[in-house]
Design a protein around this motif. Structure first.
Motif, short mmCIF file in Angstrom:
data_model
loop_
_atom_site.label_atom_id
_atom_site.label_comp_id
_atom_site.label_asym_id
_atom_site.label_seq_id
_atom_site.Cartn_x
_atom_site.Cartn_y
_atom_site.Cartn_z
N ARG A 56 34.91 -45.64 -3.12
CA ARG A 56 34.82 -45.35 -1.69
C ARG A 56 35.25 -43.92 -1.41
O ARG A 56 36.36 -43.52 -1.73
CB ARG A 56 35.70 -46.29 -0.90
CG ARG A 56 35.21 -47.70 -0.96
CD ARG A 56 36.05 -48.56 -0.06
NE ARG A 56 35.77 -49.96 -0.35
CZ ARG A 56 36.59 -50.94 -0.10
NH1 ARG A 56 37.75 -50.70 0.46
NH2 ARG A 56 36.26 -52.17 -0.39
N PHE A 57 34.36 -43.17 -0.80
CA PHE A 57 34.68 -41.83 -0.31
C PHE A 57 33.56 -41.42 0.63
O PHE A 57 32.55 -42.08 0.75
CB PHE A 57 34.88 -40.82 -1.45
CG PHE A 57 33.73 -40.69 -2.40
CD1 PHE A 57 32.68 -39.82 -2.13
CD2 PHE A 57 33.70 -41.42 -3.58
CE1 PHE A 57 31.62 -39.68 -3.01
CE2 PHE A 57 32.64 -41.28 -4.47
CZ PHE A 57 31.60 -40.41 -4.18
N THR A 58 33.78 -40.32 1.34
CA THR A 58 32.78 -39.88 2.31
C THR A 58 31.43 -39.64 1.66
O THR A 58 31.35 -39.21 0.51
CB THR A 58 33.24 -38.59 3.04
OG1 THR A 58 32.26 -38.25 4.02
CG2 THR A 58 33.42 -37.43 2.08
N SER A 59 30.39 -39.90 2.41
CA SER A 59 29.04 -39.63 1.91
C SER A 59 28.60 -38.23 2.30
O SER A 59 27.46 -37.87 2.14
CB SER A 59 28.06 -40.66 2.47
OG SER A 59 28.02 -40.58 3.87
N GLY A 60 29.52 -37.45 2.86
CA GLY A 60 29.19 -36.07 3.23
C GLY A 60 29.51 -35.75 4.67
O GLY A 60 28.89 -34.88 5.26
N CYS A 61 30.44 -36.50 5.24
CA CYS A 61 30.91 -36.22 6.60
C CYS A 61 29.90 -36.59 7.68
O CYS A 61 29.59 -35.79 8.55
CB CYS A 61 31.32 -34.76 6.72
SG CYS A 61 32.15 -34.43 8.28
N PRO A 62 29.38 -37.82 7.68
CA PRO A 62 28.42 -38.20 8.72
C PRO A 62 29.05 -38.35 10.11
O PRO A 62 28.34 -38.28 11.11
CB PRO A 62 27.86 -39.53 8.22
CG PRO A 62 28.95 -40.09 7.37
CD PRO A 62 29.60 -38.89 6.73
N THR A 63 30.37 -38.53 10.19
CA THR A 63 31.03 -38.74 11.48
C THR A 63 31.66 -37.46 12.04
O THR A 63 32.06 -37.43 13.19
CB THR A 63 32.14 -39.79 11.35
OG1 THR A 63 33.15 -39.29 10.46
CG2 THR A 63 31.60 -41.11 10.84
#
Length: 109
Positions: free
Chosen positions: A25-32
């Motif tokens: 689990r980690f960010t997928s590239g800052c979608p939020t």
């Protein structure tokens, strides 16, 4: 995915497969546009492990990140991941500068 399926098929490895899924689990590239550090992590001037450090961020600290900002850079081992090379653009609290940080050390907010 294949490793997780293999872990479930072999007796005694289900726990290892679960730990692997947890670490994945980690960010997928800052979608939020916002992330939280999963461990102490550095924000650097470039997506390189040798680049100067702009800020040391403590685990559980929140930062803004640039939407869909993944860039491939130097490879690193961090936050339960080996040989990763994805970096995200992070806003620091030091002079409001933007820098790069290992994406495996951040979760989306």
């Amino acid at each position: 995915m294949a490793a997780a399926a293999l872990g479930l098929a072999v007796p005694g490895t289900a726990g290892a497969a679960h730990q692997s899924a947890e670490a994945a689990r980690f960010t997928s590239g800052c979608p939020t546009g916002e992330v939280v550090a999963v461990a102490t992590v550095y924000v650097r001037t470039q997506p390189k492990t040798t680049a100067p450090v702009l800020e040391k961020v403590a685990a559980h600290d929140w930062r803004y990140c640039y939407f869909d900002s993944v860039e491939l850079g130097d490879r690193y081992d961090a936050c339960g991941h080996r040989n990763a090379n994805g970096w995200i653009h992070i806003a620091t609290k030091v002079d409001n500068r933007w820098g790069w940080s290992a994406m495996t050390c951040w979760n989306d907010v």
